[in-house]
Write a protein that holds these residues in place. Sequence first.
Motif, PDB file in Angstrom:
ATOM      1  N   VAL A 197      -1.036  39.955 -82.079  1.00 54.14           N
ATOM      2  CA  VAL A 197      -1.971  40.160 -83.187  1.00 54.14           C
ATOM      3  C   VAL A 197      -3.262  39.426 -82.872  1.00 54.14           C
ATOM      4  CG1 VAL A 197      -2.444  39.698 -85.623  1.00 54.14           C
ATOM      5  CG2 VAL A 197      -0.175  40.492 -84.916  1.00 54.14           C
ATOM      6  N   GLU A 198      -4.385  40.140 -82.944  1.00 50.90           N
ATOM      7  CA  GLU A 198      -5.690  39.560 -82.644  1.00 50.90           C
ATOM      8  C   GLU A 198      -6.227  38.762 -83.829  1.00 50.90           C
ATOM      9  OE1 GLU A 198      -9.219  39.517 -79.969  1.00 50.90           O
ATOM     10  OE2 GLU A 198      -7.247  40.378 -79.647  1.00 50.90           O
ATOM     11  N   SER A 199      -6.229  39.381 -85.006  1.00 50.11           N
ATOM     12  CA  SER A 199      -6.806  38.734 -86.185  1.00 50.11           C
ATOM     13  C   SER A 199      -6.222  39.367 -87.448  1.00 50.11           C
ATOM     14  CB  SER A 199      -8.334  38.860 -86.189  1.00 50.11           C
ATOM     15  OG  SER A 199      -8.720  40.219 -86.250  1.00 50.11           O
ATOM     16  N   VAL A 200      -6.490  38.707 -88.577  1.00 41.13           N
ATOM     17  CA  VAL A 200      -6.043  39.177 -89.882  1.00 41.13           C
ATOM     18  C   VAL A 200      -7.255  39.268 -90.795  1.00 41.13           C
ATOM     19  CG1 VAL A 200      -4.579  38.686 -91.869  1.00 41.13           C
ATOM     20  CG2 VAL A 200      -3.792  38.086 -89.576  1.00 41.13           C
ATOM     21  N   GLU A 201      -7.401  40.396 -91.497  1.00 40.18           N
ATOM     22  CA  GLU A 201      -8.482  40.572 -92.454  1.00 40.18           C
ATOM     23  C   GLU A 201      -7.893  40.796 -93.842  1.00 40.18           C
ATOM     24  OE1 GLU A 201     -11.089  43.686 -91.170  1.00 40.18           O
ATOM     25  OE2 GLU A 201     -11.308  42.842 -89.158  1.00 40.18           O
ATOM     26  N   VAL A 202      -8.575  40.272 -94.848  1.00 38.51           N
ATOM     27  CA  VAL A 202      -8.104  40.385 -96.222  1.00 38.51           C
ATOM     28  C   VAL A 202      -9.223  40.913 -97.097  1.00 38.51           C
ATOM     29  CG1 VAL A 202      -7.164  39.186 -98.223  1.00 38.51           C
ATOM     30  CG2 VAL A 202      -6.483  38.479 -95.926  1.00 38.51           C
ATOM     31  N   PRO A 224      -4.357  44.556 -84.112  1.00 40.12           N
ATOM     32  CA  PRO A 224      -3.609  44.292 -82.877  1.00 40.12           C
ATOM     33  C   PRO A 224      -4.539  43.780 -81.781  1.00 40.12           C
ATOM     34  CG  PRO A 224      -4.017  46.637 -83.079  1.00 40.12           C
ATOM     35  CD  PRO A 224      -4.534  46.007 -84.353  1.00 40.12           C
ATOM     36  N   GLU A 225      -3.947  43.171 -80.746  1.00 43.05           N
ATOM     37  CA  GLU A 225      -4.755  42.674 -79.648  1.00 43.05           C
ATOM     38  C   GLU A 225      -5.474  43.829 -78.958  1.00 43.05           C
ATOM     39  OE1 GLU A 225      -2.693  41.311 -76.042  1.00 43.05           O
ATOM     40  OE2 GLU A 225      -0.826  41.981 -76.955  1.00 43.05           O
ATOM     41  N   LYS A 226      -6.677  43.527 -78.448  1.00 36.29           N
ATOM     42  CA  LYS A 226      -7.478  44.538 -77.784  1.00 36.29           C
ATOM     43  C   LYS A 226      -6.944  44.800 -76.375  1.00 36.29           C
ATOM     44  CE  LYS A 226     -11.651  43.096 -80.261  1.00 36.29           C
ATOM     45  NZ  LYS A 226     -12.980  42.445 -80.124  1.00 36.29           N
ATOM     46  N   PHE A 227      -7.262  45.971 -75.866  1.00 43.77           N
ATOM     47  CA  PHE A 227      -6.979  46.262 -74.465  1.00 43.77           C
ATOM     48  C   PHE A 227      -7.885  45.400 -73.577  1.00 43.77           C
ATOM     49  CE2 PHE A 227      -5.597  50.206 -76.536  1.00 43.77           C
ATOM     50  CZ  PHE A 227      -4.375  50.429 -75.909  1.00 43.77           C
ATOM     51  N   ALA A 228      -7.524  45.288 -72.301  1.00 45.47           N
ATOM     52  CA  ALA A 228      -8.365  44.569 -71.352  1.00 45.47           C
ATOM     53  C   ALA A 228      -9.678  45.327 -71.137  1.00 45.47           C
ATOM     54  CB  ALA A 228      -7.632  44.405 -70.016  1.00 45.47           C
ATOM     55  N   GLN A 229     -10.735  44.609 -70.763  1.00 44.54           N
ATOM     56  CA  GLN A 229     -11.996  45.261 -70.458  1.00 44.54           C
ATOM     57  C   GLN A 229     -11.840  46.118 -69.200  1.00 44.54           C
ATOM     58  OE1 GLN A 229     -15.444  42.767 -70.392  1.00 44.54           O
ATOM     59  NE2 GLN A 229     -15.172  42.055 -72.488  1.00 44.54           N
ATOM     60  N   ALA A 230     -12.723  47.088 -69.046  1.00 42.40           N
ATOM     61  CA  ALA A 230     -12.625  48.059 -67.956  1.00 42.40           C
ATOM     62  C   ALA A 230     -12.533  47.358 -66.606  1.00 42.40           C
ATOM     63  CB  ALA A 230     -13.825  48.997 -67.995  1.00 42.40           C
ATOM     64  N   ASN A 231     -11.609  47.864 -65.773  1.00 43.28           N
ATOM     65  CA  ASN A 231     -11.425  47.392 -64.399  1.00 43.28           C
ATOM     66  C   ASN A 231     -11.009  45.922 -64.328  1.00 43.28           C
ATOM     67  OD1 ASN A 231     -12.254  49.950 -63.198  1.00 43.28           O
ATOM     68  ND2 ASN A 231     -14.319  49.383 -63.879  1.00 43.28           N
ATOM     69  N   THR A 232     -10.235  45.481 -65.311  1.00 44.36           N
ATOM     70  CA  THR A 232      -9.682  44.127 -65.299  1.00 44.36           C
ATOM     71  C   THR A 232      -8.216  44.182 -65.696  1.00 44.36           C
ATOM     72  OG1 THR A 232     -10.208  43.636 -67.616  1.00 44.36           O
ATOM     73  CG2 THR A 232     -11.917  43.151 -65.969  1.00 44.36           C
ATOM     74  N   ASN A 233      -7.492  43.096 -65.435  1.00 49.44           N
ATOM     75  CA  ASN A 233      -6.118  42.962 -65.911  1.00 49.44           C
ATOM     76  C   ASN A 233      -5.881  41.528 -66.352  1.00 49.44           C
ATOM     77  OD1 ASN A 233      -4.784  41.392 -63.581  1.00 49.44           O
ATOM     78  ND2 ASN A 233      -5.719  43.139 -62.522  1.00 49.44           N
ATOM     79  N   GLU A 234      -4.953  41.339 -67.272  1.00 50.49           N
ATOM     80  CA  GLU A 234      -4.633  40.024 -67.816  1.00 50.49           C
ATOM     81  C   GLU A 234      -3.138  39.935 -68.049  1.00 50.49           C
ATOM     82  OE1 GLU A 234      -6.814  39.175 -71.403  1.00 50.49           O
ATOM     83  OE2 GLU A 234      -8.556  40.328 -70.729  1.00 50.49           O
ATOM     84  N   ALA A 235      -2.616  38.727 -67.920  1.00 50.78           N
ATOM     85  CA  ALA A 235      -1.221  38.461 -68.262  1.00 50.78           C
ATOM     86  C   ALA A 235      -1.136  37.066 -68.869  1.00 50.78           C
ATOM     87  CB  ALA A 235      -0.325  38.571 -67.035  1.00 50.78           C
ATOM     88  N   ASP A 236      -0.197  36.857 -69.771  1.00 52.91           N
ATOM     89  CA  ASP A 236      -0.052  35.538 -70.375  1.00 52.91           C
ATOM     90  C   ASP A 236       1.388  35.305 -70.795  1.00 52.91           C
ATOM     91  OD1 ASP A 236       0.203  35.954 -73.544  1.00 52.91           O
ATOM     92  OD2 ASP A 236      -1.256  37.401 -72.787  1.00 52.91           O
ATOM     93  N   LEU A 237       1.755  34.031 -70.837  1.00 52.46           N
ATOM     94  CA  LEU A 237       3.059  33.578 -71.306  1.00 52.46           C
ATOM     95  C   LEU A 237       2.828  32.565 -72.423  1.00 52.46           C
ATOM     96  CD1 LEU A 237       4.623  32.812 -67.814  1.00 52.46           C
ATOM     97  CD2 LEU A 237       5.257  34.741 -69.232  1.00 52.46           C
ATOM     98  N   GLU A 238       3.607  32.653 -73.491  1.00 60.11           N
ATOM     99  CA  GLU A 238       3.472  31.704 -74.590  1.00 60.11           C
ATOM    100  C   GLU A 238       4.848  31.257 -75.054  1.00 60.11           C
ATOM    101  OE1 GLU A 238       1.550  31.323 -79.105  1.00 60.11           O
ATOM    102  OE2 GLU A 238       1.539  33.246 -78.046  1.00 60.11           O
ATOM    103  N   ALA A 239       4.998  29.955 -75.279  1.00 61.97           N
ATOM    104  CA  ALA A 239       6.261  29.412 -75.769  1.00 61.97           C
ATOM    105  C   ALA A 239       5.960  28.331 -76.800  1.00 61.97           C
ATOM    106  CB  ALA A 239       7.092  28.839 -74.628  1.00 61.97           C
ATOM    107  N   THR A 240       6.715  28.337 -77.904  1.00 63.99           N
ATOM    108  CA  THR A 240       6.517  27.349 -78.972  1.00 63.99           C
ATOM    109  C   THR A 240       7.868  26.809 -79.414  1.00 63.99           C
ATOM    110  OG1 THR A 240       4.580  28.592 -79.765  1.00 63.99           O
ATOM    111  CG2 THR A 240       5.492  26.916 -81.233  1.00 63.99           C
ATOM    112  N   TYR A 241       7.908  25.489 -79.601  1.00 70.00           N
ATOM    113  CA  TYR A 241       9.124  24.832 -80.103  1.00 70.00           C
ATOM    114  C   TYR A 241       8.818  24.241 -81.473  1.00 70.00           C
ATOM    115  CZ  TYR A 241      12.971  21.553 -80.640  1.00 70.00           C
ATOM    116  OH  TYR A 241      14.056  20.869 -81.120  1.00 70.00           O
ATOM    117  N   PHE A 242       9.742  24.421 -82.432  1.00 68.43           N
ATOM    118  CA  PHE A 242       9.588  23.937 -83.795  1.00 68.43           C
ATOM    119  C   PHE A 242      10.655  22.881 -84.073  1.00 68.43           C
ATOM    120  CE2 PHE A 242       8.149  28.297 -83.514  1.00 68.43           C
ATOM    121  CZ  PHE A 242       6.894  28.255 -84.102  1.00 68.43           C
TER     122      PHE A 242
END
Length: 752
Positions: A197-202, A224-242
């Motif tokens: 999720v990119e952002s929330v609007e109310v 929702p999250e945006k697509f990557a800009q033209a001719n680029t690629n991205e990857a990410d990992l996220e982990a959270t402990y509560f």
Amino acid sequence: MKTILYLLFFVSIPVIQAQNSIQGSLTDSHTNQPIAFASIYIPQLEKGTITNEQGMFTLHNLPTGHYKIVCSIIGYETYSKTITIPATENLDISLSPSAIEMEEIIISTPFHKLQSENVMKVEQEKMSDLKAKGAVTLAEGITNIAGVESISTGLSIGKPVIRGLSSNRVLVYTQGVRLENQQFGDEHGLGLNSSGVESVEVIKGPASLLYGSDALGGVLYINPEKFAQANTNEADLEATYFGNTLGYSGNVGYKESSDKWKFLIRGSVTEHSDYDTEDYRVTNSRFKEQDFKSGIGYQRTQFKTEFRYNMNHSKLGIPETIGAQNTNKTPELPYQDITNHVFSSKSNIYFDKSNLEVNLGYIYNDRKEFEEHHHHGEEDHDHEEDHDHEEDHDHEEDHDHEDALEAALHMKLKTFNYDLKYHLPVYGKFETIVGTQGMNQVNTNYGEEQLIPDATTNDFGLFVMSHIHFENADIQIGARYDNRNIQVVNGFTKDFSSFNGALGVKTKLFDKITARLNLASGFRAPNLAELTSYGTHEGTNRFEIGDENLNNEQNFQTDVSLEFKNEHVEFYVNGFYNLVNDYIFLQPDGTFIDGTPVYSYVQEDASLYGGEIGFHFHPHPLDWLHVESSFETVTGKQTNDTYLPLIPANTLNNTLRVELDSKWMEQLYGFVKLQSTFAQNHVSLNETKTDGYNLLSAGFGATLPVLNNNLSIAVSGSNLTNKTYISHLSRLKSEGIYNMGRNISVSLTYNL
């Protein structure tokens, strides 16, 4: 309806036109130095780029027409201007330095403008900022937005409340389509995960003009999250402990784009034990969730389209009383097993000076609820009793036992919706949109219990809206007609219709003061539960009786907003008065059925009023220091002066925040927040008063280079004093069960 869709598609086949390009430069208005790595974006086309080290940019393959270009970078005011393509000359743009956060384009309103340009007041928050404040779930995160609260059942289930209105009065949009997930129930949550999720609007106030029935109280719009800009690629990992729930969430995503094709994929998993308070763990507040998102897009000069899919599966324990104390993560009885499938497509066809926007959605909501006495055999029942008293049991045995259960309640809700908007050519000062929206929805029961009957709902709406630009003011005006048809299997057929309108004005009273006035009507047709309920539902502890003769809810709301803004100070005041005719609510009638109190759906005219006040100060030369404060209040009454149920208590938030950059770290931040919730003494006849409380939270984070990539670290703590309290909007309030105690979370995000 199919004929209409085919006809619209046929007439919208684009003619071939020449490809256009624009180029320009970005400089600092004070120093005339080039600004490198700034974002250049055309929201209507969803095309963008960044400036090079000389502050230059170029965008190719653009259709002819009038489009808004937005330039933004941290440390400068966001620039927005409507340009004509093809452009006859280079765009030489100057940005003014500012310590105020850069603005984003508002997507939930049809003309896609910055909030400073919008006639309608819309709140927007980035999902990354909500997570940084320690939000465990998306439903909890949105409560950080002024004027927004949540009706909660433990930690896992939350329903948005906008200025005192909730359930079917607040419409939720995700992936550009309306989300339908049996949202009438108090204990029915969003069914959405915050990953991807990119952002929330109310939108706070009636948005029936834009979205039809069920937007009477406002709209929660999930971008929702945006697509990557033209001719680029991205990857990410996220982990959270509560720390409080000994829980975790993790997700991984990848996206890649060429000149024409775009692709993204993301998966996440979440598990939590029962949440802890100073005195006990809240039995069966545990939950599990798996989420999968994907998307593919195609774009050329005159046409762009994207298709997205989201699958969310969750098992949510329903707390009832304080029982066995353990840290198991598999829900006990009663619990919900819910699967949401959201399919959406979004297409734009660009003509010479106009364009057609077509959004289609299909939502498949599979809801199962399990409770006691719904086993295949007595032996299974005995096993469950043993299982309830075990504090330490094997994970596989849990699954074997769950397979032996039968769902007491099993509903499948299948919804197809469409949203077509035609953006007419700009005529002088007028931007105009005409459109149609509709929905076909089928509810089917498969379980032993029946909460609402098998039924089919059809919506159809037509609307027109114009934005008029004057030198010192902007006006937005529109009108709409809607019809809803409900056919209950082996029952009645109902038709509900309504005409609605809206008028808004934004103007500069003085150089730094902006005023907004919005007048709007809205409506909501009664939902199936309100029309047909007859029985007891798990967790409600009441026998509910509907009324098939209920009328539309019809409202009229006035919103007034004043905003002051200079380089170092922001101040706003929002006020609203919302008159709702034939407000529908549950009311006890004093009788009992099988020992359970009877509640009937009734109607009464009502009014809600209140507003928000906010202050943001970042003193010169300490631009890294931010002092923020906000206050929100709402009162809801029937015409007989009796208070409405489930109205949030008044809340004051004070935050001290710092943002720094260093040689070794980027985006270094820290915050301390004190939330003061006042006592709620204005309660309905079937509610009890709620004491006030203060919650202290704090956090810090930074981004640093690791192995030639960025690693973001965020540490946050909520309810740091471990205060025992109960929210007025907690469904566990009647049992005297506390909300969550102290929680420390640690989150790591690595960009590949």
